[in-house]
Design an enzyme around this catalytic site. Structure first.
Site, PDB file in Angstrom:
ATOM      1  N   THR A 157       0.712  -1.112  -0.013  1.00  0.00           N
ATOM      2  CA  THR A 157       0.080  -0.195  -0.024  1.00  0.00           C
ATOM      3  C   THR A 157       0.800   1.386   0.048  1.00  0.00           C
ATOM      4  O   THR A 157       1.883   1.193   0.585  1.00  0.00           O
ATOM      5  CB  THR A 157      -0.965   0.177   1.348  1.00  0.00           C
ATOM      6  OG1 THR A 157      -1.757  -0.974   1.331  1.00  0.00           O
ATOM      7  CG2 THR A 157      -1.472   1.187   1.578  1.00  0.00           C
TER       8      THR A 157
ATOM      9  N   GLY B 107     -11.306  -1.873   2.822  1.00  0.00           N
ATOM     10  CA  GLY B 107     -10.278  -1.618   3.736  1.00  0.00           C
ATOM     11  C   GLY B 107     -10.264  -0.236   4.636  1.00  0.00           C
ATOM     12  O   GLY B 107     -11.052   0.526   4.320  1.00  0.00           O
TER      13      GLY B 107
HETATM   14  N1  ASP Z   1      -4.353  -1.426   4.979  1.00  0.00           N
HETATM   15  C1  ASP Z   1      -4.685  -1.876   3.488  1.00  0.00           C
HETATM   16  C2  ASP Z   1      -5.971  -2.763   3.505  1.00  0.00           C
HETATM   17  O1  ASP Z   1      -6.481  -3.427   4.819  1.00  0.00           O
HETATM   18  C3  ASP Z   1      -3.662  -2.856   2.896  1.00  0.00           C
HETATM   19  C4  ASP Z   1      -2.266  -2.665   3.289  1.00  0.00           C
HETATM   20  O2  ASP Z   1      -2.037  -1.776   3.844  1.00  0.00           O
HETATM   21  O3  ASP Z   1      -1.218  -3.615   2.865  1.00  0.00           O
HETATM   22  O4  ASP Z   1      -6.729  -2.639   2.609  1.00  0.00           O
END
Ligand code: ASP
Length: 337
Positions: free
Chosen positions: A203, A233
């Site tokens: 991300t 998310g």
């Molecule tokens: N926070 C992101 C989600 O849960 C994923 C990530 O940060 O890797 O969609």
């Protein structure tokens, strides 16, 4: 568990060192902090080639955001431009190179927030908009809403003139392999985790303070490998994965989103700073410890009104970087650097 606690301790110790990042005496001061995801990132899992490609990508994004801020550009322009570069880079789980859903497609989430007005825009489950962060900004500037979802949100982005691409444009063989691995694990063991327990990191996010004293935050992601049922998310949820308030701070998060949503991570860090006067590093560490206590993991980047530029993460590593008007420019990957 023990490893995570050790990683947290290590990380917190490492985080206390950046005195240079907190230099704030320049008249035209600005600050930029970026991340490219957090997770089980350690030297055994990353080849030297990947290590240098990721550092180069983070540095290129920092360079562009720094150029904008040094020229007196706004924090909003800087975080959007920085995230657009990372969205196009297949090393990261955002835009091209995003993780796959259970059904083998890519669905993208993003959010942006302006700390000077607390204006915000977000999109979730985009499937054809090349730069979700720009769609999020268009939601803020060109619609009366904060969060748009799905094909209608792609339609809105297209109407605003944002480039549309086929969903396959986002696909990479490595992300396909990660989905296949998750599916194989689940068919072998019905009790296996729904999601990739290793957090297929990547991300991206950026937070900035501009020379006019305004803060902004931006986050963009493909979410979690194997997500299904329309899962969204924390990244596009204002207050969870993304938040900016000139009175307190700007935050972009990465990690196991379900926990970040439940803690309201980004707004909580800013609230602690604003209402209790808690120093930003302390606030970020405490909120990340809370995420950890619930069973989640990940990290945040934070920029403050006095030029603070900091990270806090509970994972072994986080792709990250920061730059400021005092000449700081650094990228890092592992928890011990
Ligand atoms: N926070 C992101 C989600 O849960 C994923 C990530 O940060 O890797 O969609």
């Amino acid at each position: 568990m023990k490893t995570l606690v050790a990683a947290l301790a290590l990380t917190l110790a490492a985080m206390t060192q950046p005195a240079a990042a907190q230099e704030t005496s320049q008249p035209q001061r600005w600050t930029l902090v970026i991340h490219g995801g957090a997770g089980t990132i350690d030297r055994n899992r990353i080849t030297p080639e990947q290590d240098s490609a990721i550092r180069a990508a983070l540095d290129a994004a920092l360079a562009e955001g720094s150029r904008i801020l040094a020229a007196g550009g706004s924090a909003m322009d800087a975080v959007e431009a920085t995230v657009r570069i990372l969205e196009d880079d297949p090393h990261f789980n955002a835009g091209r190179g995003a993780v796959f859903t259970w059904d083998g497609t890519v669905e993208l989430d993003a959010a942006i927030m302006d700390g000077s007005t607390r204006g915000a825009g977000a999109v979730a489950r985009l499937s054809t908009t090349r730069h979700p962060i720009s769609a999020a900004r268009a939601v803020m500037t060109d619609s009366p809403h904060v969060l748009l979802t799905g094909t209608e949100a792609d339609g809105f982005a297209a109407e605003r003139g944002l480039e549309q691409v086929p969903n396959s444009w986002f696909h990479t063989p490595e992300r396909r392999r990660q989905l296949d691995e998750l599916r194989a694990r689940q068919s072998a063991d019905a009790g296996a985790s729904w999601f990739d327990v290793d957090l297929k990191y990547g991300t991206v996010g950026a937070v900035a303070l501009d020379a006019s004293g305004h803060l902004a935050a931006a986050t963009s992601t493909g979410g979690l490998t194997g997500k299904r049922w329309g899962r969204i998310g924390d990244a596009p949820l204002i207050g969870a994965g993304t938040y900016a308030d000139d009175r307190a701070c700007a935050v972009s998060a990465t990690g196991s989103g379900e926990y970040f949503i439940r803690v309201g991570v980004a707004a909580e860090i800013c609230a602690r700073a604003r209402l209790a006067g808690t120093p930003l590093q302390e606030a970020a560490d405490a909120v990340m410890a809370d995420v950890h206590a619930l069973g989640g993991s990940g990290g945040v980047i934070v920029a403050g009104p006095d030029g603070e530029a900091l990270f806090s993460f509970t994972t072994p590593g986080m792709y990250r970087g920061r730059a400021n008007s005092a000449g700081l420019r650094e990228v890092a990957i592992y928890g011990d650097e």
